[in-house]
Design an enzyme around this catalytic site. Structure first.
Site, PDB file in Angstrom:
ATOM      1  N   LYS A  34       0.823  -1.213   0.000  1.00 22.96           N
ATOM      2  CA  LYS A  34       0.000   0.000   0.000  1.00 22.96           C
ATOM      3  C   LYS A  34       0.854   1.258   0.000  1.00 22.96           C
ATOM      4  O   LYS A  34       1.719   1.439   0.853  1.00 22.96           O
ATOM      5  CB  LYS A  34      -0.927   0.027   1.221  1.00 22.96           C
ATOM      6  CG  LYS A  34      -1.862   1.232   1.246  1.00 22.96           C
ATOM      7  CD  LYS A  34      -2.891   1.135   2.356  1.00 22.96           C
ATOM      8  CE  LYS A  34      -2.352   1.589   3.692  1.00 22.96           C
ATOM      9  NZ  LYS A  34      -2.227   3.077   3.764  1.00 22.96           N
ATOM     10  N   ASP A  61      -3.736   4.413  -1.694  1.00 26.91           N
ATOM     11  CA  ASP A  61      -4.691   4.818  -0.662  1.00 26.91           C
ATOM     12  C   ASP A  61      -4.722   6.339  -0.548  1.00 26.91           C
ATOM     13  O   ASP A  61      -4.140   6.925   0.368  1.00 26.91           O
ATOM     14  CB  ASP A  61      -4.295   4.173   0.667  1.00 26.91           C
ATOM     15  CG  ASP A  61      -5.332   4.378   1.756  1.00 26.91           C
ATOM     16  OD1 ASP A  61      -6.483   4.722   1.422  1.00 26.91           O
ATOM     17  OD2 ASP A  61      -4.989   4.189   2.934  1.00 26.91           O
ATOM     18  N   LYS A  63      -7.782   8.140  -0.699  1.00 33.49           N
ATOM     19  CA  LYS A  63      -9.063   8.559  -0.105  1.00 33.49           C
ATOM     20  C   LYS A  63      -9.596   9.813  -0.800  1.00 33.49           C
ATOM     21  O   LYS A  63      -9.896  10.832  -0.169  1.00 33.49           O
ATOM     22  CB  LYS A  63      -8.918   8.782   1.401  1.00 33.49           C
ATOM     23  CG  LYS A  63      -8.477   7.534   2.165  1.00 33.49           C
ATOM     24  CD  LYS A  63      -8.389   7.808   3.657  1.00 33.49           C
ATOM     25  CE  LYS A  63      -7.947   6.577   4.434  1.00 33.49           C
ATOM     26  NZ  LYS A  63      -6.521   6.223   4.187  1.00 33.49           N
ATOM     27  N   ASP A  66     -13.771  14.741  -3.657  1.00 35.22           N
ATOM     28  CA  ASP A  66     -13.843  16.018  -4.364  1.00 35.22           C
ATOM     29  C   ASP A  66     -15.057  15.958  -5.281  1.00 35.22           C
ATOM     30  O   ASP A  66     -15.821  14.987  -5.253  1.00 35.22           O
ATOM     31  CB  ASP A  66     -12.541  16.262  -5.145  1.00 35.22           C
ATOM     32  CG  ASP A  66     -12.184  17.734  -5.268  1.00 35.22           C
ATOM     33  OD1 ASP A  66     -13.089  18.534  -5.594  1.00 35.22           O
ATOM     34  OD2 ASP A  66     -11.014  18.091  -5.052  1.00 35.22           O
ATOM     35  N   ILE A  67     -15.228  16.959  -6.119  1.00 32.87           N
ATOM     36  CA  ILE A  67     -16.349  16.924  -7.048  1.00 32.87           C
ATOM     37  C   ILE A  67     -16.131  15.785  -8.048  1.00 32.87           C
ATOM     38  O   ILE A  67     -14.990  15.379  -8.311  1.00 32.87           O
ATOM     39  CB  ILE A  67     -16.530  18.276  -7.765  1.00 32.87           C
ATOM     40  CG1 ILE A  67     -15.303  18.624  -8.612  1.00 32.87           C
ATOM     41  CG2 ILE A  67     -16.820  19.390  -6.755  1.00 32.87           C
ATOM     42  CD1 ILE A  67     -15.517  19.846  -9.492  1.00 32.87           C
ATOM     43  N   PRO A  68     -17.212  15.224  -8.608  1.00 30.28           N
ATOM     44  CA  PRO A  68     -17.068  14.034  -9.448  1.00 30.28           C
ATOM     45  C   PRO A  68     -16.085  14.180 -10.600  1.00 30.28           C
ATOM     46  O   PRO A  68     -15.295  13.262 -10.866  1.00 30.28           O
ATOM     47  CB  PRO A  68     -18.496  13.795  -9.952  1.00 30.28           C
ATOM     48  CG  PRO A  68     -19.359  14.322  -8.844  1.00 30.28           C
ATOM     49  CD  PRO A  68     -18.632  15.536  -8.342  1.00 30.28           C
ATOM     50  N   GLN A 187      -5.362   4.534  16.444  1.00 31.88           N
ATOM     51  CA  GLN A 187      -6.560   3.847  15.989  1.00 31.88           C
ATOM     52  C   GLN A 187      -7.535   3.698  17.153  1.00 31.88           C
ATOM     53  O   GLN A 187      -7.156   3.297  18.250  1.00 31.88           O
ATOM     54  CB  GLN A 187      -6.208   2.453  15.443  1.00 31.88           C
ATOM     55  CG  GLN A 187      -5.172   2.455  14.338  1.00 31.88           C
ATOM     56  CD  GLN A 187      -5.746   2.891  13.002  1.00 31.88           C
ATOM     57  OE1 GLN A 187      -6.900   3.267  12.909  1.00 31.88           O
ATOM     58  NE2 GLN A 187      -4.937   2.843  11.969  1.00 31.88           N
ATOM     59  N   ARG A 208       2.192  -0.166  11.190  1.00 38.59           N
ATOM     60  CA  ARG A 208       3.228  -0.094  12.220  1.00 38.59           C
ATOM     61  C   ARG A 208       3.657  -1.440  12.805  1.00 38.59           C
ATOM     62  O   ARG A 208       4.854  -1.629  13.061  1.00 38.59           O
ATOM     63  CB  ARG A 208       2.776   0.869  13.328  1.00 38.59           C
ATOM     64  CG  ARG A 208       2.977   2.326  12.932  1.00 38.59           C
ATOM     65  CD  ARG A 208       2.210   3.283  13.811  1.00 38.59           C
ATOM     66  NE  ARG A 208       0.799   3.320  13.426  1.00 38.59           N
ATOM     67  CZ  ARG A 208      -0.056   4.242  13.867  1.00 38.59           C
ATOM     68  NH1 ARG A 208       0.354   5.181  14.706  1.00 38.59           N
ATOM     69  NH2 ARG A 208      -1.314   4.229  13.467  1.00 38.59           N
TER      70      ARG A 208
END
Length: 227
Positions: A34, A61, A63, A66-68, A187, A208
């Site tokens: 990743k 990764d 994430k 935003d606008i399409p 987490q 980690r």
């Protein structure tokens, strides 16, 4: 799926030069590598290409949220970099998820992030999402899968409910996984690898506990042994 193939090793490093010894050590012991925001912000698509040369699918990764139209273009660029999986925020809405799927094309699985594993019920209430995290996670998961997402990212605490809601098809990717006795870090909603898989996870993301281990390859093998 073999136990080792369920493990996604997070390359949480500031540069690929810093990540490379770790990545080379764990690549034979895991199924996916990743590349996250820190590494991608430093080196961009070159980090994805470098990770892919180690012979494992690369999970980018980012994430996206935003606008399409913007997300569609970003997903197209991510696909061109060689990523096999790409994250977007389900909270961006159904049309944004559909745009990401269009941009990514058939060679990239778009995964929708539901609720970050760093957020507990109090944090969710502070941003206007009252009620248990599971309700928000399931609602967002259904929205994303209906919009064409090929998988869902959720915490181990909600994975069973998500599996029940979306059925057997979507890939369920679960961060917030810590081997027994490991520190939780930042987490809030965590579980052991075995607990996550028993609950329905297809892939567990481990950062980690592998990165900080004296022998990351041995740590990966130990996690596979738990599965």
């Amino acid at each position: 799926m073999k136990p080792s193939e369920r493990i996604c090793a997070a390359l949480d490093f500031p540069t690929f030069a810093a990540a490379e010894p770790f990545a080379r050590a764990v690549a034979p012991e895991v199924g996916i590598l990743k590349v996250g925001l820190e590494l991608f912000a430093a080196e961009g698509p070159a980090a994805v290409r470098a990770a892919a040369r180690l012979g494992r699918p690369v999970f980018l990764d980012l994430k996206l949220h935003d606008i399409p139209n913007t997300v569609e273009g970003a997903a197209r660029s991510a696909a061109a970099s060689g990523a096999a999986l790409l994250t977007v925020h389900a909270a961006g809405g159904a049309e944004m998820v559909r745009a990401a799927v269009r941009g990514a094309g058939p060679g990239v699985r778009v995964l929708a992030v539901t609720v970050l594993t760093s957020l507990d019920a109090a944090a969710l209430e502070a941003i206007g999402l009252a009620g248990p995290p599971e309700a928000a996670v399931v609602r967002l998961a259904r929205l994303a899968v209906d919009a064409g997402a090929g998988g869902i990212v959720c915490s181990p605490h909600e994975v069973a409910a998500v599996r029940a809601a979306v059925g057997p098809g979507p890939l369920l990717v679960v961060p917030g996984v810590r081997p027994a006795g490991a520190a939780k870090g930042d987490q809030a909603r965590v579980a052991t690898p075995a607990e996550a898989v028993r609950a329905g996870a297809d892939v567990i993301v481990v950062g980690r506990p592998l990165r900080d281990a004296p022998d990351p390859a041995a740590a990966a093998r130990a996690i596979a042994g738990e599965l």
